[in-house]
Structures are given as C-alpha cells and as structure tokens.
Design a protein around this motif. Structure first.
Motif, PDB file in Angstrom:
ATOM      1  N   UNK A  12       0.823  -1.222  -0.191  1.00 15.91           N
ATOM      2  CA  UNK A  12       0.044  -0.007   0.166  1.00 15.91           C
ATOM      3  C   UNK A  12       0.916   1.154  -0.144  1.00 15.91           C
ATOM      4  N   UNK A  13       2.116   1.178  -0.300  1.00 18.37           N
ATOM      5  CA  UNK A  13       2.727   2.325  -0.465  1.00 18.37           C
ATOM      6  C   UNK A  13       2.488   2.857  -1.806  1.00 18.37           C
ATOM      7  N   UNK A  14       3.072   4.211  -1.938  1.00 20.75           N
ATOM      8  CA  UNK A  14       3.010   4.905  -3.505  1.00 20.75           C
ATOM      9  C   UNK A  14       4.479   4.866  -4.018  1.00 20.75           C
ATOM     10  N   UNK A  15       4.208   4.429  -5.315  1.00 21.99           N
ATOM     11  CA  UNK A  15       5.712   4.515  -5.917  1.00 21.99           C
ATOM     12  C   UNK A  15       5.775   5.860  -6.827  1.00 21.99           C
ATOM     13  N   UNK A  16       6.603   6.601  -6.628  1.00 20.61           N
ATOM     14  CA  UNK A  16       6.929   7.679  -7.614  1.00 20.61           C
ATOM     15  C   UNK A  16       8.378   7.617  -7.828  1.00 20.61           C
ATOM     16  N   UNK A  36       9.009   9.829   2.749  1.00 20.90           N
ATOM     17  CA  UNK A  36       9.982   9.283   1.308  1.00 20.90           C
ATOM     18  C   UNK A  36      11.054   8.290   1.950  1.00 20.90           C
ATOM     19  N   UNK A  37      11.032   7.269   0.975  1.00 17.54           N
ATOM     20  CA  UNK A  37      12.233   6.152   1.249  1.00 17.54           C
ATOM     21  C   UNK A  37      12.791   5.772   0.078  1.00 17.54           C
ATOM     22  N   UNK A  38      14.053   5.451   0.075  1.00 18.87           N
ATOM     23  CA  UNK A  38      14.536   4.981  -1.201  1.00 18.87           C
ATOM     24  C   UNK A  38      15.396   3.430  -0.609  1.00 18.87           C
ATOM     25  N   UNK A  39      16.328   3.202  -0.976  1.00 20.66           N
ATOM     26  CA  UNK A  39      17.013   1.921  -0.741  1.00 20.66           C
ATOM     27  C   UNK A  39      17.625   1.794   0.626  1.00 20.66           C
ATOM     28  N   UNK A  40      18.420   3.075   0.949  1.00 19.30           N
ATOM     29  CA  UNK A  40      19.441   3.110   2.001  1.00 19.30           C
ATOM     30  C   UNK A  40      19.059   4.550   2.550  1.00 19.30           C
ATOM     31  N   UNK A  41      18.622   5.556   2.031  1.00 16.60           N
ATOM     32  CA  UNK A  41      18.296   6.768   2.773  1.00 16.60           C
ATOM     33  C   UNK A  41      18.780   7.928   1.965  1.00 16.60           C
ATOM     34  N   UNK A  42      19.855   7.886   1.086  1.00 14.30           N
ATOM     35  CA  UNK A  42      20.478   8.823   0.533  1.00 14.30           C
ATOM     36  C   UNK A  42      19.798   9.628  -0.296  1.00 14.30           C
ATOM     37  N   UNK A  43      19.188   9.047  -1.388  1.00 14.08           N
ATOM     38  CA  UNK A  43      18.229   9.456  -2.392  1.00 14.08           C
ATOM     39  C   UNK A  43      16.999  10.223  -1.799  1.00 14.08           C
ATOM     40  N   UNK A  44      16.488   9.677  -0.847  1.00 17.37           N
ATOM     41  CA  UNK A  44      15.074  10.034  -0.103  1.00 17.37           C
ATOM     42  C   UNK A  44      15.636  11.567   0.776  1.00 17.37           C
ATOM     43  N   UNK A  45      16.997  11.283   0.919  1.00 16.51           N
ATOM     44  CA  UNK A  45      17.240  12.665   1.700  1.00 16.51           C
ATOM     45  C   UNK A  45      17.292  13.741   0.831  1.00 16.51           C
ATOM     46  N   UNK A  46      17.827  13.620  -0.278  1.00 19.81           N
ATOM     47  CA  UNK A  46      17.934  14.738  -1.409  1.00 19.81           C
ATOM     48  C   UNK A  46      16.376  15.055  -1.948  1.00 19.81           C
ATOM     49  N   UNK A  47      15.797  13.990  -2.167  1.00 19.03           N
ATOM     50  CA  UNK A  47      14.242  14.142  -2.513  1.00 19.03           C
ATOM     51  C   UNK A  47      13.443  14.896  -1.549  1.00 19.03           C
ATOM     52  N   UNK A  48      13.668  14.704  -0.079  1.00 20.95           N
ATOM     53  CA  UNK A  48      13.100  15.461   0.825  1.00 20.95           C
ATOM     54  C   UNK A  48      13.231  16.926   0.749  1.00 20.95           C
ATOM     55  N   UNK A  49      14.440  17.133   0.595  1.00 24.06           N
ATOM     56  CA  UNK A  49      15.092  18.361   0.431  1.00 24.06           C
ATOM     57  C   UNK A  49      14.340  19.158  -0.666  1.00 24.06           C
TER      58      UNK A  49
END
Length: 127
Positions: free
Chosen positions: A53-57, A86-99
């Motif tokens: 039930x998560x959203x994929x973007x 947000x989440x990605x595989x390990x947290x790096x992309x999601x940090x940049x995306x959140x910013x």
C-alpha cells in the motif's frame, strides 16, 4: 568550478530535513497520517519487493508528479495535506528528494532513516 560530492549534498540535506525511524513511519502510516512514497527505480521494486500500500513515484519524476502546474501532475494520487514520507534503498536519495520537496514549498516532509533496507526489518509488510 567547484563540484560538491553527492555525499556532501546528502550531509547538507540531512541538516535541513526531518528524518524519522521505521517505527515512526509505521505509526503514521497505520493512522493514515502520511503518504508513504517509495522513490526507488522500478527495477529495484521488481527485484526487492515493495511495501504494501505504499505509493511508488520514481525519483526522477517526484517533483513533476507533485507540482500541480506540471503536465505530469498526478491529480488525486496523494493527499497533499498529509505528510510526505519518502524512502529509497538506503536513505541517501530520499534525503535529497525530501530537501527538494522542502525547496518546492512542501512543509510536512520527512524521509525514513535506513530506507527500504531498514523497512524490510520492521513491521511493514513486503509484497
């Protein structure tokens, strides 16, 4: 010309965004208080599974899908009044995306510490 490393960008982003644990994310998700957004590539989802039930973007489309003025805006896909988690595989992309979402003007944005790797070890159901 000075080029910042990706690690420097992630470190800077982490100073500006909210990071939450898998437990916090699970609680928000179960209370229907957030949009849980998986920004991993579709090949990662196929290989590793996804949170039920998560959203994929995909990361490359995030800003476009959430911009009401964009031709790619996904009307009704998410509740824009809820927190964007947000989440990605390990947290790096999601940090940049959140910013990036914060820079766009979204106020209630966070990312999950440890990403999908941590989520696999949590209470979330993987499909």
């Amino acid at each position: 010309m000075t080029i910042k490393s990706s690690q420097t960008l992630v470190t800077e982003a982490l100073k500006e965004i909210k990071t939450i644990s898998t437990e916090e994310a699970f609680e928000k998700f179960n209370k229907n208080e957030c949009n849980l957004i998986d920004i991993r590539d579709v090949r990662e989802l196929e290989r590793e599974g996804r949170i039920e039930n998560s959203n994929h973007i995909p990361r490359g489309m995030l800003e476009f899908w959430l911009d009401p003025e964009s031709a790619y805006f996904k009307q009704g896909k998410l509740d824009l009044n809820k927190e964007m988690v947000l989440f990605c595989a390990g947290g790096m992309r999601s940090a940049l995306a959140a910013k990036s979402l914060r820079d766009m003007g979204f106020k209630n944005v966070s990312h999950i510490d440890g990403g999908f790797g941590a989520l696999k070890q949590s209470k979330f159901k993987i499909t």
